[in-house]
Structures are given as C-alpha cells and as structure tokens.
Motif scaffolding. Structure first.
Motif, PDB file in Angstrom:
ATOM      1  N   HIS A   7      36.607  41.196  34.474  1.00 52.91           N
ATOM      2  CA  HIS A   7      36.606  41.411  35.922  1.00 52.91           C
ATOM      3  C   HIS A   7      35.662  42.543  36.311  1.00 52.91           C
ATOM      4  O   HIS A   7      34.968  42.465  37.321  1.00 52.91           O
ATOM      5  N   ASP A  82      38.692  34.137  46.198  1.00 48.48           N
ATOM      6  CA  ASP A  82      39.849  34.978  45.909  1.00 48.48           C
ATOM      7  C   ASP A  82      41.107  34.147  45.596  1.00 48.48           C
ATOM      8  O   ASP A  82      41.747  34.363  44.569  1.00 48.48           O
ATOM      9  N   LEU A  85      40.791  32.640  42.130  1.00 45.81           N
ATOM     10  CA  LEU A  85      41.070  33.573  41.037  1.00 45.81           C
ATOM     11  C   LEU A  85      42.567  33.677  40.774  1.00 45.81           C
ATOM     12  O   LEU A  85      42.995  33.863  39.642  1.00 45.81           O
ATOM     13  N   ARG A  95      42.291  42.436  38.089  1.00 46.36           N
ATOM     14  CA  ARG A  95      41.361  42.291  39.209  1.00 46.36           C
ATOM     15  C   ARG A  95      41.313  43.592  40.010  1.00 46.36           C
ATOM     16  O   ARG A  95      40.243  44.069  40.362  1.00 46.36           O
TER      17      ARG A  95
END
Lengths: 246, 295
Positions: A7, A82, A85, A95
C-alpha cells in the motif's frame, strides 16, 4: 507487513507521478526563506537564523500534512477504486498506515530544500543531536495537522476540503509564527497565537533545536489540539464508514 | 451437497425511505454460473455490495464461503472488478496488477493474466492512457488475479466492443469450465443468455424469477396487446393490464392466443396493435405477479 509495504509503494508511486504537488509544497517554504529571511540581518545571527529555518520546516510539514491528508483522502473517498480495495482480502489498517507513511515521506522530502537553503545561505546551524531532537519534536508537532487533515478528508467532499484547507492554512501559519517570529507580534496577536496548534508546534521544535523556552500555554494548547483532532479523526472515519459502508 | 459459495437469507437493506432489498433469498452453489438480471435500481448492485462485504444488511444474513464477507479471510477466494473509471490514472498496468496480487497467497503470474485478457505488451502503460475497452479488460483481469473460486462481475461488458465482449465471455467460460463459480449482473438479456446457466431476475428488491435461461426467457418475453374498446376485454392469459379511457394495454406471454380470444369472444375492439414488450416492461409484469401472489 508486506501488505503495508504494498500500500505504501502504491501510494508513493501515485503521488510521485504528479510531481507538481511535491514541487509546490517543497518550493514554498524554501522560497519564503530565500525572500524573507536571507536578505535581512537576522540571517547572520545563528540562533535567529536557525529559528527561522525551523519555523519554515514546521510550515512545510503542516502544508504537506493538511493537503495530502485533507484533500488527498477526500479525493480518494470519491473514487470507485476505494470500495474496490475494500473487497480485497485485507483489513483497513494497511491502507491507513500506508497513507500516513506516504504523507510522512512527502513531508520529509518537502523539508529538504528549506534545510539546504538554510545551511547554504544563512548562519543556521544544528548539531546532530539537535537535529535528532528536532526530528522527534517534529513528529509530535505534526500530529495536529496529520489528524486535522484526516478529519477534513474523512468528513468533507473534495470540493469543500480544498477551499477549507486553503482557507485555514495561511492564517494558522502566519499567526502561529511560522512565517515571522512571534516575538514581533503585537500583544493581542501573541495571545491569539498561543491558542493555535501551529504556535505550540513551532515552539516545541524551536525548543528542541535552538533551546528557546516555549510559551507554556502554547504547549498545553498543542496537547489539547492533538487530543481534539485525534478524536475528530476517529469520529469522521467512523461516520464515513457508517455512511458509505453501513 | 456442499455449502453455497455465497448466500443471502431474508436480506433487507434500506437507504433512507427506499427499500433496496426486501427479504431476499439467494444461494449461489459452488461451480455454478449465475446471472442476476434486472432493471436499473432493482437492487442488483446493493445485493452484490452485501455479498462482497462492502455493506451490512439491515436484516437477514449474508455469507461468503460459509462466513461473514466483512471478515477479510473470507474474501481470499473472491475476485471482484473495480469500476474502470476508478482505476488509478498515474499507475502502470503492471504496478496495479502487482499491487492487487500481493493481497493473495498464490496469485496468477502477471504474464499469464495479461495474456488471458489481451493486455500483453501494455504492462508499462499508465492506466489513465488506456482506451475504454482496455481499462475494462484490466478491471476484469483484476478479478482473476488471486486465483479466485468465486468471481463477481458487475455489468462486465458495458462499454466493450463486440470483439472485447466475446473475448471476455470466453474468459468467463474457461474459468467456469475449470470449476470456478461466477456471479454476474447485467440488464441485458442477451449477455445473461449467452453465459449463465441459471438466471435470477431481481426487481424491486426481490427475486421474481429463478430458473434456467429458457424458463426465464419465456417469462420475460412478453408482448403488449393494445386496443380500444368500450367493454372490458378478457383478462385470462394476461400478466398485467392498464386502462386509460377506452384504451386498453394488455401484457401477455402469448399474444396470438389473446388475439384469438378477443375475436372469438366478439369484443368490439378497434385500433389493435401488438408489439414486443421491453425488458423493463417484462420485469414490471413479473413484479406485479409477485405482488399479487404475496397478497
């Protein structure tokens, strides 16, 4: 750990590919030093010059944190990447930790020019021990801006986060004594200054590097700001999760 | 029989006053290829978001591989596509693949994945510079990166040209032939027809039909018989009807029989029109039926 690294790498690449953001946050403090400190007398007094450089370092970190976290997070929240993920088999922490590390990395990069200008063109000096103490102090001093940025990013849409960040960063930096030393302020501004997170942040790092005693009220207020912005971040993050992913 | 790969039991989900899902039940068996068909706003995407752990149901339970989809460990064998509009513009294809692959214990080698989706040679291209079709293919490729056992494809071929669509369908079939489970959504009947073995029609947050392609095609091939008449036409064999003055609109799965009936009964009709109902209208007629039977 490998997920955190993944990340971190991903976010660093993402930001590094838009160098203008890095250039502007790095150039602003260095240019301020060049134009507002170097030509004047106090550039030749070691303590005053060091203080001026330290102020601008805090300024650089503050800008970097407010923008990468405030505007950056708000922007991420609006992208459909987003939610994708969140379907990957990973908890939320790599993250978020990756995001904090990325912000810290770019903040660190953005102070390099101001340090170089300070070392080359002013009498500013610091021993390795002072530098180390300064870095530690900077970590604490950066917290209200880290949390403040995250709170803005998680609670506001990017169209609002951008002007809000623009609106607050200048008065906070000026009145907090990041651009000109607070000793030059009239007394009413001194009082106001001590209530800002930037003033306590500045005094703390100046204390660590130069040894100037801080404004005690400002340090207490800084601790308060860290607690308040920290709590705001947790609240904003939970509210955002609850709204988008309840 | 093994436990379903994904399951929803009595799931209700509201958004404010809107009921997106209404006590919906669905089992997706291991190795099946299930198509979720329904008009926009039917609740397909909400159902998917619950099954992959993005949202929580207000009532009922959802399971993924026998556990909660909100638990990251239960998503290890799940493959999902991002919306191609959300791909990180400045990153290269290779970097995005590498990043996603790192979330899985035994990912596919990137070269194999790129080849399968026709992206070979594009590893170093930034995703922002790809064509719409290439972005779409990358988005779908990401779903297969971690050697999933269940792949969820939400409107997979929107924005693809005919060739891209065929290539994608071939990829999905190959995955399924290998024992993989596929759950895909679409509002195009032909897409579902050419891929799915089982079709689940969702409308107004409920499952209104569930069967093989032929059964569902029969259900959704509805015609509209439109006519003017001062007396009520016969209603047997119609799935839905509307009246505006002397204008009657009758929905039926067998327009021939309905017209014969009209003539045979001597209904004094004029201005007769027969046309194929749109899928949206067919869904509406199915929804009305469920509402009737629920009463």
């Amino acid at each position: 750990m490998t997920l955190l690294a993944a990340h971190y790498r991903f976010q660093v690449l993402e930001q590094a590919r838009i160098p203008i953001a890095l250039v502007s946050s790095a150039a602003f403090p260095a240019l301020s030093l060049l134009f507002f400190v170097v030509p004047f007398d106090f550039a030749s007094s070691p303590d005053a010059a060091t203080t001026a450089v330290v102020q601008l370092i805090v300024f650089a970190v503050m800008i970097s944190f407010l923008f990468t976290f405030g505007v950056g997070v708000a922007d991420d929240r609006e992208k459909s990447w987003d939610p994708y993920l969140r379907t990957l088999p990973a908890p939320a922490w790599p993250r978020i930790a990756g995001r904090v590390l990325t912000g810290a990395t770019f903040a660190l990069l953005s102070i390099i020019p101001v340090v170089i200008v300070g070392a080359l063109f002013t009498e500013a000096t610091a021993s390795p021990v002072q530098l180390l103490l300064g870095m530690l102090a900077l970590v604490v001093a950066g917290l209200p801006f880290l949390f403040g940025g995250l709170a803005i990013g998680y609670s506001l849409p990017v169209k609002v986060a951008l002007p809000v960040t623009n609106l607050i960063f200048f008065p906070i930096s000026f009145a907090g004594g990041l651009l000109i030393p607070p000793t030059l302020f009239p007394s009413w501004l001194q009082t106001f200054s001590a209530l800002l997170p930037s003033r306590g942040a500045r005094d703390l790092v100046v204390l660590a590097v130069v040894g100037t005693p801080p404004d005690v009220v400002a340090i207490v207020v800084l601790a308060g700001w860290i607690a308040v912005t920290g709590a705001l971040t947790v609240w904003a993050y939970r509210r955002d999760e609850g709204r988008r992913f309840r | 029989m093994s436990a379903p790969v994904a399951r929803a039991v009595g799931v209700t989900r509201r958004f404010g006053p809107t009921v997106a899902l209404d006590r919906l039940d669905l089992d997706v068996e291991a190795g099946s290829l299930v198509g979720l068909l329904g008009p926009n706003g039917a609740g397909k995407s909400t159902l998917i978001s619950l099954l992959v752990g993005l949202r929580k149901p207000d009532a009922g339970t959802v399971e993924l591989f026998g556990g909660s989809p909100r638990d990251a460990a239960n998503r290890l064998r799940l493959g999902m596509t991002p919306q191609e509009t959300g791909l990180p513009d400045t990153l290269r294809i290779g970097e995005v693949l590498d990043f996603v692959s790192r979330h899985f214990p035994d990912p596919l080698p990137p070269g194999e994945l790129l080849e399968r989706f026709g992206l070979t040679g594009l590893e170093r291209r930034q995703t922002g510079g790809l064509s719409g079709g290439q972005k779409r293919r990358l988005a779908v490729a990401l779903a297969f990166a971690g050697r999933p056992r269940l792949v969820v494809l939400d409107e997979p071929t929107t924005g693809l040209d005919v060739e891209g669509r065929r290539a994608l369908w071939d990829g999905v079939r190959a995955f399924h032939a290998d024992g993989g489970t596929v759950l895909l959504t679409s509002h195009y009947l032909d897409e579902i027809e050419s891929l799915a073995e089982r079709v689940v029609v969702v409308a107004k947050g409920r499952v209104v039909a569930d069967g093989d392609v032929d059964q569902v095609r029969g259900l959704v091939s509805v015609s509209t018989v439109s006519l003017r008449s001062d007396v009520a036409p016969p209603m047997e064999g119609t799935v839905r009807s509307e009246r505006a003055g002397d204008r009657w609109d009758l929905w039926t799965t067998d327009a021939d029989a309905l017209v014969r009936r009209l003539v045979h009964d001597g209904v004094p009709f004029h201005d007769l029109q027969v046309r194929t109902a749109s899928l949206e209208e067919a869904f509406l007629s199915l929804t009305d039926e469920t509402e009737e039977s629920a009463r």
